[in-house]
Write an enzyme that holds these catalytic residues in place. Structure first.
Site, mmCIF file in Angstrom:
data_model
loop_
_atom_site.group_PDB
_atom_site.id
_atom_site.type_symbol
_atom_site.label_atom_id
_atom_site.label_comp_id
_atom_site.label_asym_id
_atom_site.label_seq_id
_atom_site.Cartn_x
_atom_site.Cartn_y
_atom_site.Cartn_z
ATOM 1 C CG HIS A 159 -0.416 0.103 2.527
ATOM 2 N ND1 HIS A 159 -0.045 -1.014 3.260
ATOM 3 C CD2 HIS A 159 -0.161 1.173 3.324
ATOM 4 C CE1 HIS A 159 0.405 -0.629 4.428
ATOM 5 N NE2 HIS A 159 0.357 0.695 4.497
ATOM 6 C CB CYS B 181 -31.076 -4.246 -6.030
ATOM 7 S SG CYS B 181 -31.518 -2.490 -5.952
#
Length: 210
Positions: free
Chosen positions: A92, A178
């Site tokens: 990172h 959805c």
């Protein structure tokens, strides 16, 4: 071993724009390959993708890597080697050093909450926590309409904008995966690319004057 395969993430090229896409657990992550492909159609652009576990439900890393351009797809499993020793690269940190711009696209409700709370329990949020504040960071929310309307969402977005200084773009209204219809969809992927094009004055491959 991760630290043996770091060249793509470490090597910054002069006069190039280095774009990191953080993909999180929203169905809109299906658009990540399209964003990467379009960005790579511009001259002097390099891309790395950081994907949460949930994001990989919606696209395959090999699908993105196959687009060329030394694109890396990094996941939580890449963060630490079992044989890590002091002095080895930390993923990172290397990625945040590499970045010229970060796109959180899409940004799920879960990742938004983590960002607002300062959590760094995965590669994506660790990168954001380590990011130099001068690096432009764009957040593209994508979630169910009622999740977006939840009072915590507006509070989290306020922190992301005002405390972290990130630029929030969207969401937009449309029919969602959805089945609901309303506000919550990620900004159109072409518009996301256009933000980078305009900010860094990118030119299509083959049109760059020599």
């Amino acid at each position: 071993m991760v630290h043996q395969h770091f060249e793509a993430a470490k090597a910054r090229l002069p006069d190039h724009t280095h774009v990191i896409i953080l993909a999180t657990g929203s169905v809109a992550s299906v658009k990540v390959p399209l964003i990467v492909k379009e960005l790579l159609s511009y001259a002097r652009v390099r891309v790395q993708v950081v994907a949460t576990k949930a994001a990989l439900t919606f696209f395959k890393p090999d699908e993105v890597r196959a687009l060329g351009g030394d694109v890396g797809v990094w996941t939580d499993e890449d963060e630490w080697d079992v044989d890590y020793k002091i002095g080895d690269p930390i993923l990172h940190i290397e990625l945040r050093r590499w970045a010229d711009v970060v796109l959180v696209a899409p940004c799920s409700a879960n990742t938004l909450a983590k960002m607002a709370g300062g959590l760094c329990d995965n590669l994506a949020t660790s990168l954001l926590r380590a990011l130099d504040p001068s690096i432009p960071t764009y957040v593209f929310p994508a979630m169910n309409t009622l999740m977006y309307a939840h009072p915590l969402t507006s509070a989290h977005l306020r922190v992301v904008r005002e405390t972290l200084g990130y630029e929030v773009v969207g969401p937009i209204g449309k029919a969602l995966a959805c089945g609901d219809i309303g506000l919550g969809a990620m900004t159109e992927w072409k518009d996301i690319v256009q933000i980078v094009v305009e900010r860094f004055k990118l030119v299509k491959e083959g049109l760059l004057s020599t």
